[in-house]
Design a protein around this motif. Structure first.
Motif, mmCIF file in Angstrom:
data_model
loop_
_atom_site.group_PDB
_atom_site.id
_atom_site.type_symbol
_atom_site.label_atom_id
_atom_site.label_comp_id
_atom_site.label_asym_id
_atom_site.label_seq_id
_atom_site.Cartn_x
_atom_site.Cartn_y
_atom_site.Cartn_z
ATOM 1 N N ARG A 349 0.830 -1.211 0.000
ATOM 2 C CA ARG A 349 0.000 0.000 0.000
ATOM 3 C C ARG A 349 0.867 1.265 0.000
ATOM 4 N NH1 ARG A 349 -5.131 0.374 3.899
ATOM 5 N NH2 ARG A 349 -5.692 -1.294 2.430
ATOM 6 N N ALA A 350 1.985 1.229 0.707
ATOM 7 C CA ALA A 350 2.865 2.401 0.756
ATOM 8 C C ALA A 350 3.867 2.401 -0.393
ATOM 9 C CB ALA A 350 3.608 2.442 2.091
ATOM 10 N N PHE A 351 4.347 1.209 -0.765
ATOM 11 C CA PHE A 351 5.441 1.122 -1.726
ATOM 12 C C PHE A 351 4.980 1.311 -3.170
ATOM 13 C CE2 PHE A 351 8.170 -1.343 -4.604
ATOM 14 C CZ PHE A 351 9.398 -0.750 -4.352
ATOM 15 N N LEU A 352 3.916 0.638 -3.573
ATOM 16 C CA LEU A 352 3.545 0.620 -4.994
ATOM 17 C C LEU A 352 3.195 2.003 -5.556
ATOM 18 C CD1 LEU A 352 1.563 -2.730 -5.329
ATOM 19 C CD2 LEU A 352 3.879 -2.196 -6.121
ATOM 20 N N PRO A 353 2.400 2.823 -4.870
ATOM 21 C CA PRO A 353 2.122 4.150 -5.448
ATOM 22 C C PRO A 353 3.380 4.976 -5.660
ATOM 23 C CG PRO A 353 0.573 3.660 -3.688
ATOM 24 C CD PRO A 353 1.642 2.607 -3.620
ATOM 25 N N GLN A 354 4.328 4.932 -4.715
ATOM 26 C CA GLN A 354 5.564 5.690 -4.866
ATOM 27 C C GLN A 354 6.460 5.096 -5.956
ATOM 28 O OE1 GLN A 354 6.144 8.622 -3.530
ATOM 29 N NE2 GLN A 354 4.154 8.487 -2.507
ATOM 30 N N ALA A 355 6.516 3.771 -6.010
ATOM 31 C CA ALA A 355 7.312 3.121 -7.055
ATOM 32 C C ALA A 355 6.766 3.459 -8.435
ATOM 33 C CB ALA A 355 7.335 1.613 -6.841
ATOM 34 N N ASN A 356 5.455 3.469 -8.576
ATOM 35 C CA ASN A 356 4.840 3.802 -9.868
ATOM 36 C C ASN A 356 5.105 5.260 -10.233
ATOM 37 O OD1 ASN A 356 3.809 1.217 -10.211
ATOM 38 N ND2 ASN A 356 1.838 1.718 -9.282
ATOM 39 N N ALA A 357 5.051 6.150 -9.239
ATOM 40 C CA ALA A 357 5.302 7.571 -9.507
ATOM 41 C C ALA A 357 6.743 7.799 -9.920
ATOM 42 C CB ALA A 357 4.954 8.401 -8.272
ATOM 43 N N VAL A 358 7.679 7.165 -9.208
ATOM 44 C CA VAL A 358 9.093 7.318 -9.557
ATOM 45 C C VAL A 358 9.366 6.727 -10.935
ATOM 46 C CG1 VAL A 358 11.439 6.578 -8.961
ATOM 47 C CG2 VAL A 358 9.908 7.472 -7.190
ATOM 48 N N GLN A 359 8.697 5.623 -11.257
ATOM 49 C CA GLN A 359 8.855 5.038 -12.588
ATOM 50 C C GLN A 359 8.413 6.021 -13.664
ATOM 51 O OE1 GLN A 359 10.314 2.517 -13.721
ATOM 52 N NE2 GLN A 359 9.505 2.282 -15.798
ATOM 53 N N LYS A 360 7.367 6.782 -13.394
ATOM 54 C CA LYS A 360 6.906 7.789 -14.358
ATOM 55 C C LYS A 360 7.957 8.877 -14.541
ATOM 56 C CE LYS A 360 2.928 10.808 -15.315
ATOM 57 N NZ LYS A 360 2.416 10.106 -16.512
ATOM 58 N N LEU A 361 8.650 9.246 -13.455
ATOM 59 C CA LEU A 361 9.703 10.256 -13.547
ATOM 60 C C LEU A 361 10.887 9.763 -14.363
ATOM 61 C CD1 LEU A 361 9.931 11.625 -9.892
ATOM 62 C CD2 LEU A 361 8.644 12.586 -11.806
ATOM 63 N N LEU A 362 11.151 8.443 -14.330
ATOM 64 C CA LEU A 362 12.367 7.889 -14.925
ATOM 65 C C LEU A 362 12.155 7.244 -16.287
ATOM 66 C CD1 LEU A 362 13.957 6.175 -11.777
ATOM 67 C CD2 LEU A 362 14.344 8.488 -12.636
ATOM 68 N N SER A 363 10.966 6.801 -16.570
ATOM 69 C CA SER A 363 10.727 6.017 -17.788
ATOM 70 C C SER A 363 10.933 6.853 -19.048
ATOM 71 C CB SER A 363 9.302 5.459 -17.777
ATOM 72 O OG SER A 363 8.972 4.901 -19.025
ATOM 73 N N GLU A 364 11.607 6.271 -20.031
ATOM 74 C CA GLU A 364 11.775 6.947 -21.323
ATOM 75 C C GLU A 364 10.435 7.174 -22.005
ATOM 76 O OE1 GLU A 364 14.515 5.052 -23.899
ATOM 77 O OE2 GLU A 364 16.254 5.368 -22.592
ATOM 78 N N ALA A 365 9.464 6.315 -21.727
ATOM 79 C CA ALA A 365 8.142 6.458 -22.337
ATOM 80 C C ALA A 365 7.282 7.498 -21.628
ATOM 81 C CB ALA A 365 7.423 5.106 -22.330
ATOM 82 N N GLU A 366 7.741 7.979 -20.469
ATOM 83 C CA GLU A 366 6.978 8.968 -19.708
ATOM 84 C C GLU A 366 7.768 10.284 -19.663
ATOM 85 O OE1 GLU A 366 3.970 8.621 -18.469
ATOM 86 O OE2 GLU A 366 3.568 6.464 -18.404
ATOM 87 N N MET A 367 8.287 10.657 -18.479
ATOM 88 C CA MET A 367 8.969 11.938 -18.319
ATOM 89 C C MET A 367 10.490 11.820 -18.359
ATOM 90 S SD MET A 367 6.585 13.301 -15.147
ATOM 91 C CE MET A 367 7.294 14.946 -15.052
ATOM 92 N N GLY A 368 11.020 10.606 -18.256
ATOM 93 C CA GLY A 368 12.442 10.426 -18.040
ATOM 94 C C GLY A 368 13.334 10.970 -19.128
ATOM 95 N N GLU A 369 12.938 10.820 -20.387
ATOM 96 C CA GLU A 369 13.770 11.266 -21.498
ATOM 97 C C GLU A 369 13.328 12.614 -22.048
ATOM 98 O OE1 GLU A 369 16.506 11.803 -24.371
ATOM 99 O OE2 GLU A 369 16.569 10.328 -22.746
ATOM 100 N N LEU A 370 12.043 12.848 -22.144
ATOM 101 C CA LEU A 370 11.561 14.118 -22.695
ATOM 102 C C LEU A 370 11.969 15.298 -21.813
ATOM 103 C CD1 LEU A 370 9.933 15.687 -24.789
ATOM 104 C CD2 LEU A 370 7.872 15.185 -23.447
ATOM 105 N N PHE A 371 11.917 15.123 -20.490
ATOM 106 C CA PHE A 371 12.313 16.193 -19.574
ATOM 107 C C PHE A 371 13.823 16.211 -19.429
ATOM 108 C CE2 PHE A 371 7.921 16.262 -18.745
ATOM 109 C CZ PHE A 371 7.604 17.373 -17.990
#
Length: 398
Positions: A349-371
């Motif tokens: 409950r605590a880990f997955l939402p934060q892990a998913n959010a950090v993945q969005k910050l890092l993923s090339e398909a999300e914010m990781g490469e464009l930003f």
């Protein structure tokens, strides 16, 4: 006014506010002889007093369409964004640079989380200054600070204008993309400036707007456009205001570092001949669409950042480009994965939402490469490198 399928309808009060802004913009067009540059239109749509998108009372920042917001930024996604920035900022604060200045503070979430994280790093700044002209946003920032970091809220002050001199750390997350851009179109092998004219939409004389291109003489064509090869049709932007803002930051930064985080490219990618449609985009209720004339004052209007222009403007102001990297590389270099180890993976409950959010910050398909993250510095000892650019620094591409 072009309607975009599937967009939520504004309330009657919001439509009335948009209509009032449209009348204001139409007045500016009429006063200018029937045509204004797109940068002037964008400035009014976003910043006209009490009516513009950022100067009015729209929610803007949030998590989804249900809270009335239009988009989400990294600080709203997860506190690990601010905590990672704090790991980069803390050594600078300890170098007798005990002030932080933020532009584009939004809801105040980044300010609150940065202060909390810097406290944990034993590197609290003496003052945290926010440059903010919107009274509505100031109130929201104060409320966020009072809620999330009440014992630190007293360190925060708000500025109406830039100071003459500043020593410390400057940060701007998604601030450059909201600065007005000029639009240009090359058609039939000739460059034009794309501006805005009035056009009645047929509904009780309501104001509407349309693009109109005006040909440019050779001497009036921006140099960066002359470097785009070919004679095929193309639409693109230039960033005079963002570059001027960078020079202003350079003029006031007597010693310290300025970090800007935004989506964009170096000039070689920004003005690549295959990028024929430009980067202008609008955001309304978590929908992205290309029509800047839809609901003036109720939607965000943005363009990607030409980081080569930002770097050049910084250098012209006497700053040094001390790093340029993708957001993913910067955050990983600065230790975001180490910070995530503080969470217990077995506590889903605590880990997955934060892990998913950090993945969005890092993923090339999300914010990781464009930003990207760029650091401009003055008077910082080269013996203390910025860890966020230790690997994957792309300054050579600027």
């Amino acid at each position: 006014m072009q309607k975009v399928a599937s967009l939520p309808l504004p309330s009657a009060d919001a439509l009335d506010a948009s209509a009032a802004l449209s009348i204001c913009i139409a007045g500016a067009i009429d006063a200018a002889g029937g045509w204004i540059g797109f940068d002037r239109f964008m400035s009014l749509a976003l910043y006209a007093p009490r009516l513009g998108y950022y100067s009015g009372g729209a929610a803007k920042f949030g998590r989804d369409v249900n809270d009335g917001s239009d988009f989400i930024t990294a600080p709203e996604l997860t506190p690990f964004f601010a905590r990672t920035l704090a790991r980069q900022f803390a050594p600078l604060v300890r170098m007798n640079l005990p002030r932080v200045m933020e532009f584009g503070a939004g809801t105040g979430r980044l300010a609150a989380d940065l202060l909390l994280a810097l406290e944990t790093e034993d590197a609290l700044p003496d003052t945290y200054q926010i440059v903010e002209l919107s009274g509505e946003l100031r109130a929201r920032q104060q409320a966020t600070l009072d809620q999330r970091a009440p014992h630190l809220a007293g360190r925060v002050t708000w500025l109406d204008a830039l100071p003459d001199r500043f020593e410390g750390v400057v940060v701007g997350n998604e601030v450059l993309d909201a600065m007005p851009v000029r639009l240009y179109a090359r058609t039939g092998g000739r460059w034009h400036e794309r501006g805005v004219v009035c056009a009645k939409d047929g509904k009780a004389g309501a104001e509407a707007f349309a693009f109109e291109d005006r040909p440019l003489e050779d001497g009036a064509i921006p140099a960066v456009l002359l470097g785009i090869p070919g004679d095929h049709d193309i639409v693109t932007e230039t960033h005079t205001e963002a570059e001027g803002f960078t020079r202003a930051v350079g003029a006031l930064l007597a010693r310290g570092a300025a970090f800007f985080i935004d989506y964009g490219f170096p000039a070689s990618e920004y003005y690549h001949p295959h990028r024929t449609g430009g980067t202008l985009m609008c955001h309304y209720r978590h929908h992205a669409h290309p029509d800047p004339f839809l609901y003036p004052g109720l939607q965000d209007i943005t363009a990607h950042v030409n980081f080569s222009g930002i770097a050049q403007a910084g250098v012209e102001a006497g700053l040094q480009v001390s790093g340029y990297a993708s957001q993913a590389r910067f955050l990983m270099n600065a230790g975001i994965t180490e910070l995530m180890m503080s969470l217990d993976p077995s506590d889903a409950r605590a880990f997955l939402p934060q892990a998913n959010a950090v993945q969005k910050l890092l993923s090339e398909a999300e914010m990781g490469e464009l930003f990207k993250v760029i650091a401009l510095t003055r008077g910082i000892d080269d013996a203390m490198p910025l860890d966020g650019f230790a690997r994957g620094d792309r300054s050579f591409a600027l």
